[in-house]
Scaffold this active site. Structure first.
Site, PDB file in Angstrom:
ATOM      1  N   TRP A  10     -14.038  -0.748  -9.576  1.00  0.00           N
ATOM      2  CA  TRP A  10     -13.702  -0.713  -8.816  1.00  0.00           C
ATOM      3  C   TRP A  10     -13.361   0.482  -7.133  1.00  0.00           C
ATOM      4  O   TRP A  10     -13.331   0.200  -5.624  1.00  0.00           O
ATOM      5  CB  TRP A  10     -13.041  -1.763  -8.074  1.00  0.00           C
ATOM      6  CG  TRP A  10     -13.959  -3.345  -8.914  1.00  0.00           C
ATOM      7  CD1 TRP A  10     -15.327  -3.168  -9.270  1.00  0.00           C
ATOM      8  CD2 TRP A  10     -13.521  -4.339  -9.246  1.00  0.00           C
ATOM      9  NE1 TRP A  10     -15.543  -4.730  -9.801  1.00  0.00           N
ATOM     10  CE2 TRP A  10     -14.944  -5.318 -10.062  1.00  0.00           C
ATOM     11  CE3 TRP A  10     -11.868  -4.856  -9.204  1.00  0.00           C
ATOM     12  CZ2 TRP A  10     -14.640  -6.456 -10.465  1.00  0.00           C
ATOM     13  CZ3 TRP A  10     -12.281  -7.094  -9.448  1.00  0.00           C
ATOM     14  CH2 TRP A  10     -12.884  -7.210 -10.230  1.00  0.00           C
ATOM     15  N   GLU A  96     -12.118  12.402  -7.400  1.00  0.00           N
ATOM     16  CA  GLU A  96     -11.685  11.462  -6.613  1.00  0.00           C
ATOM     17  C   GLU A  96      -9.959  12.082  -6.985  1.00  0.00           C
ATOM     18  O   GLU A  96      -9.775  12.357  -5.262  1.00  0.00           O
ATOM     19  CB  GLU A  96     -11.784   9.936  -6.401  1.00  0.00           C
ATOM     20  CG  GLU A  96     -13.432  10.023  -5.439  1.00  0.00           C
ATOM     21  CD  GLU A  96     -13.172   8.938  -5.940  1.00  0.00           C
ATOM     22  OE1 GLU A  96     -13.409   8.079  -6.239  1.00  0.00           O
ATOM     23  OE2 GLU A  96     -15.263   8.875  -5.498  1.00  0.00           O
ATOM     24  N   GLU A 166     -19.777  12.645 -14.577  1.00  0.00           N
ATOM     25  CA  GLU A 166     -19.949  12.488 -13.674  1.00  0.00           C
ATOM     26  C   GLU A 166     -20.375  13.806 -12.580  1.00  0.00           C
ATOM     27  O   GLU A 166     -19.497  14.097 -12.293  1.00  0.00           O
ATOM     28  CB  GLU A 166     -18.760  11.267 -12.952  1.00  0.00           C
ATOM     29  CG  GLU A 166     -18.637  10.801 -13.639  1.00  0.00           C
ATOM     30  CD  GLU A 166     -17.186   9.132 -12.731  1.00  0.00           C
ATOM     31  OE1 GLU A 166     -18.240   7.736 -12.648  1.00  0.00           O
ATOM     32  OE2 GLU A 166     -17.140   9.563 -12.109  1.00  0.00           O
ATOM     33  N   GLY A 233     -19.484   2.899  -9.985  1.00  0.00           N
ATOM     34  CA  GLY A 233     -18.773   2.397  -8.761  1.00  0.00           C
ATOM     35  C   GLY A 233     -18.900   0.951  -8.010  1.00  0.00           C
ATOM     36  O   GLY A 233     -19.133   0.337  -8.266  1.00  0.00           O
ATOM     37  N   GLY A 234     -19.530   1.849  -7.149  1.00  0.00           N
ATOM     38  CA  GLY A 234     -19.952   0.317  -5.736  1.00  0.00           C
ATOM     39  C   GLY A 234     -20.788  -0.250  -6.553  1.00  0.00           C
ATOM     40  O   GLY A 234     -20.994  -1.221  -5.961  1.00  0.00           O
TER      41      GLY A 234
HETATM   42  P1  PGA Z   1     -20.511   6.128  -7.669  1.00  0.00           P
HETATM   43  O1  PGA Z   1     -19.282   5.717  -8.587  1.00  0.00           O
HETATM   44  O2  PGA Z   1     -21.290   4.322  -8.999  1.00  0.00           O
HETATM   45  O3  PGA Z   1     -20.318   4.465  -6.171  1.00  0.00           O
HETATM   46  O4  PGA Z   1     -21.524   6.889  -7.560  1.00  0.00           O
HETATM   47  C1  PGA Z   1     -19.407   6.054 -10.094  1.00  0.00           C
HETATM   48  C2  PGA Z   1     -17.357   6.534 -10.031  1.00  0.00           C
HETATM   49  O5  PGA Z   1     -16.925   7.445  -9.117  1.00  0.00           O
HETATM   50  O6  PGA Z   1     -16.790   6.259 -11.126  1.00  0.00           O
END
Ligand code: PGA
Length: 250
Positions: A10, A96, A166, A233-234
């Site tokens: 999230w 990130e 990723e 993520g999103g």
């Molecule tokens: P995303 O993010 O599905 O929004 O591209 C994935 C993540 O960073 O784990």
């Protein structure tokens, strides 16, 4: 046969009221899946998420932690606290965190060790930038990240580890790696686990794909031989959309 593990990340989204709304809807949408379902939530939501996930098939994780048990580390959360409260999973080394919060291969390694010593299941993230992909060094880069993260980690621990591949250029960009590109990179990781820990461990470890996974591409990605699910993520923020990803095989 490895199971499929689908985790929502999230990130810095959802206050407790929004968690409550999500959990009114989501559990019943995924109650019949045989896939493992994880929600990695912000720290302020952990207690509530654990309470609302009780008696469901949903496991709760977090997105980061410190490696020390306690001490003068203002603003940090310790693995012991997470263990005590009943958290199951922790994302370690998300790109990130590496990019914005100074996470290094060394801190990732220390956090992995701390997670294992507190019975937390880590989801280790690795992945290359677009520039690295274009320069043809993807394999070298992700294999190196895996090796450094796993320094002094035992085979027994690695069997409990999840690694999420990723590609940074695919995170939050709407650009997904093709199923073939994702499977190729994940296969390299499995090979590396094989050479570090043996074929049996390599066949057991769960390797996910992450980066713009949505209900429209989940089936294609998760049907690839080396891809054991995803870190989402999103598309994990909305209950119906995320449930479709979890139920990609229905
Ligand atoms: P995303 O993010 O599905 O929004 O591209 C994935 C993540 O960073 O784990």
């Amino acid at each position: 046969m490895r199971k499929k593990v689908i985790a929502g990340n999230w990130k810095m989204n959802k206050s407790p009221a929004e968690v409550e709304a999500f959990m009114k809807e989501f559990p019943k949408l995924v109650e019949n899946t045989k896939n493992e379902v994880i929600l990695c939530v912000p720290f302020v939501d952990v207690a509530l998420a654990l309470e609302l996930a009780k008696d469901t098939n949903i496991k709760i994780g977090v997105q980061n932690m410190h490696f020390k048990d306690s001490g003068a580390y203002t603003g940090e959360v310790s693995p012991k606290m997470l263990e005590d409260i009943g958290v199951d999973y922790v994302i370690i080394g998300h790109s990130e965190r590496r990019e914005y919060f100074n996470e290094t291969d060394d801190s990732v390694n220390q956090k992995l060790k701390a997670a294992f010593s507190h019975h937390l299941n880590p989801i280790l993230c690795v992945g290359e930038t677009l520039e690295q992909r274009e320069n043809g060094i993807t394999k070298e880069w992700i294999v190196d990240q895996v090796k450094k993260a796993l320094a002094d980690i035992t085979a027994e621990q690695v069997e409990k580890l999840i690694i999420a591949y990723e590609p940074i250029w695919a995170i939050g960009t709407g650009k997904t790696a093709t199923a073939e590109e994702a499977n190729e990179a994940i296969h390299w990781i499995r090979e590396e686990i094989g050479s570090l820990y043996g074929e049996e461990v390599a066949q057991k470890i769960i390797l996910q794909y992450g980066g713009s996974v949505k209900s429209s591409n989940a089936n294609e990605l998760f049907s690839m031989p080396d891809i054991d699910g995803g870190l989402v993520g999103g598309a994990s923020l909305e209950a119906v959309e995320f449930s479709k990803i979890v139920n990609y095989d229905k």
